[in-house]
Design a protein around this motif. Sequence first.
Motif, short mmCIF file in Angstrom:
data_model
loop_
_atom_site.label_atom_id
_atom_site.label_comp_id
_atom_site.label_asym_id
_atom_site.label_seq_id
_atom_site.Cartn_x
_atom_site.Cartn_y
_atom_site.Cartn_z
N ARG A 1 -9.45 3.62 -2.61
CA ARG A 1 -8.28 2.85 -3.04
C ARG A 1 -8.30 2.62 -4.55
N MET B 1 0.83 -1.20 0.00
CA MET B 1 0.00 0.00 0.00
C MET B 1 0.87 1.25 0.00
N PRO C 1 0.36 5.68 0.08
CA PRO C 1 -0.53 6.85 0.07
C PRO C 1 -0.25 7.74 -1.13
N GLY D 1 -9.45 8.52 1.11
CA GLY D 1 -9.48 7.17 1.64
C GLY D 1 -9.84 6.10 0.62
N LEU E 1 -3.69 4.51 -1.78
CA LEU E 1 -4.69 5.07 -0.89
C LEU E 1 -4.74 6.58 -1.09
#
Length: 328
Positions: free
Chosen positions: A147, A34, A36, A145, A168
Amino acid sequence: MDDIFSHIFGGGLFSFMGGQSRSRNGRRRGEDMMHPLKVSLEDLYNGKTTKLQLSKNVLCSACNGQGGKSGAVQKCAACRGRGVRIMIRQLAPGMVQQMQSVCSDCNGEGEVINEKDRCKKCEGKKVIKEVKILEVHVDKGMKHGQRITFTGEADQAPGVEPGDIVLLLQEKEHEAFQRDGNDLHMTHKIGLVEALCGFQFTFKHLDGRQIVVKYPPGKVIEPGCVRVVRGEGMPQYRNPFEKGDLYIKFDVQFPENNWISPEKLSELEDLLPARPDIPTIISDAEEVDLQEFDSTRGSGGGQRREAYNDSSDEESGHHGPGVQCAHQ
């Protein structure tokens, strides 16, 4: 290139999402990663395509992920292919301790390859580093938030189905607008004459359009009131032609003290709605002055209490240390 951000797996940008699992076909599945991705409110309003440059492990094409020639890979005899060694140590009669450690002969791989039979390209590691660029599509109406998933784009390994790369979205704060679902909120300052006599102002929307807002004379804007512009909010995700609403909160700025002469003030009062009827004043009523309040200095009662305490301290100070009043 501003739209490209790079990453080498194992660094600090990507985070792992859980351990390995089993895919639908029964194969082991690699870990998801993941990252950001910061986006502006303009990006979420208009949509945006950016690029992600990454360096990841892929199966070596020279040896097809085997690490060497066909048949060169042998099961480690020291650990019997388990990658770990188990040692048992006796602590006392009837008491033993079992210890597990990574096999030093195969470095936990469970397999060994002779030096001469190793693949020259990957040096027996079975995988090599490869740089790949992914196109990231931020669709209109996406939210903080949410994805974006790139299926199977994480590290490759022999006998393992690659995991996913998951981005994200993180919405950056905007100087003019605040988002609430599909609606937008903003604050606008107007003067007293505009609040009473109507107004017109222009602002730049998130897509660059100049929006003219008109309010007719005769309709009063109260301080702190909210008005709505239908259909000028955020586009709906996957239905961008439908939009939320724009809510505008008005901050009415009043003029400075003594901004007009007393004569003009009387003329202005004649134009404004009449004052309410003044109730009859009782003869023994006490008249007081209304003064400005400075919140940084505290309340008047607190100042009086402080002054009282200071005077008490001064009076008690005349006795000096250790002096007490005598009782008759």
